[in-house]
Design an enzyme around this catalytic site. Structure first.
Site, short mmCIF file in Angstrom:
data_model
loop_
_atom_site.label_atom_id
_atom_site.label_comp_id
_atom_site.label_asym_id
_atom_site.label_seq_id
_atom_site.Cartn_x
_atom_site.Cartn_y
_atom_site.Cartn_z
CD GLU A 1 -2.63 -1.12 2.64
OE1 GLU A 1 -2.41 -0.20 3.46
OE2 GLU A 1 -3.44 -2.04 2.85
CE1 TYR B 1 -6.85 -1.87 7.36
CE2 TYR B 1 -5.86 -1.26 5.27
CZ TYR B 1 -5.80 -1.30 6.65
OH TYR B 1 -4.72 -0.80 7.30
CG ASP C 1 -3.11 7.62 8.47
OD1 ASP C 1 -3.35 6.41 8.41
OD2 ASP C 1 -3.05 8.36 7.49
#
Length: 270
Positions: A52, A178, A63
């Site tokens: 990725e 995911y 994040d």
């Protein structure tokens, strides 16, 4: 072979070998553009199954501090969407053949325009697309456009996602689902959540055969050992960046980290 087929092939090969696919994340432009290109090429050589590539963005909501710091450095280095796509093209010219997926937020895509962004990405050699801040109800236009051009769509699901919604999200995936291991942001963790295996099993049942890769927190060989028999893929990001920083982005150290995690998979040849 288009991106959808390339990503599917990775999981088919891993299933045949009775192991999870190892997926690594690296932000393009960190610590600088040239070094990030070298690191991605090294990861491909070291045994990653899929990589990725983080497209730097100023407001990376999903994040944690490690990736935030890295992407901020990339932005300060002047790295933007055209540089990321150029990096992909250069990696392909260098002989990197494993699937490369872009992990980005929706703003950079919309700023460039969906058709232009996807066409340029496919032309550069991108295989898939991951957009963490685009929920199911708002993703159809981009997902359909990605599908039409042959880019694998990788939606995200949280451990709190109900079964019915999990099934709906997984049904949109043309790459893999995911699964986020925790309710929170990315980041290496000493321990995985106690109920992580249960969430993973539930997600795989709901996904109906769509590969499920789990990320957010995987950082140690024992994590790989714990999850290897349950997950179709394991995603490692923050821990890889930390390992790179600690080693001065040394090629052998980063490759060694990949080897250690691969060897932690039960039955893997040492």
């Amino acid at each position: 072979m288009n991106g959808i087929d390339a990503v599917r092939e990775v999981f088919q090969r891993a299933r045949t070998s009775r192991r999870p696919a190892l997926i690594f994340y690296w932000p393009v432009g960190y610590p600088d553009l040239e070094t990030s290109i070298r690191i991605v090429a090294d990861l491909a050589q070291a045994g990653a199954d899929l990589i990725e590539l983080g497209l730097p963005f100023s407001d990376p909501l999903a994040d944690g501090p490690v990736i935030q710091r890295a992407t901020q450095r990339a932005l300060e280095n002047g790295v933007r969407t055209p540089h990321v796509l150029e990096a992909v093209a250069r990696l392909r010219a260098m002989g990197v053949r494993l699937p490369l997926s872009l992990m980005t937020y929706v703003n950079p895509i919309m700023a460039r325009g969906i058709p232009r962004f996807l066409e340029e990405a496919a032309r550069a050699g991108v295989d898939g697309l991951i957009v963490p801040d685009l929920p199911l109800e708002e993703a159809e236009e981009l997902r359909a456009a990605a599908d039409a051009i042959g880019l694998a769509w990788v939606p995200l699901a949280a451990p709190t996602t109900p079964d019915e919604r999990l099934a709906r999200i997984a049904a949109t995936a043309t790459g893999f689902l995911y699964l986020v291991s925790v309710t929170g942001i990315t980041g290496a963790r000493d321990r995985l959540p106690a109920d992580g295996i249960a969430h993973l099993r539930r997600a795989r049942r709901a996904a109906g055969g769509v590969p499920v890769a789990i990320g957010f927190g995987i950082s140690r060989p024992e994590h790989v050992q714990e999850l290897a028999s349950e997950a179709d893929g394991l995603i490692i990001g923050s821990a890889l960046i930390q390992h790179g920083e600690a080693s001065g982005f040394d090629e052998e150290a980063l490759s060694g980290f990949v080897h250690v995690l691969r060897e932690a998979i039960p039955g893997s040849p040492v």
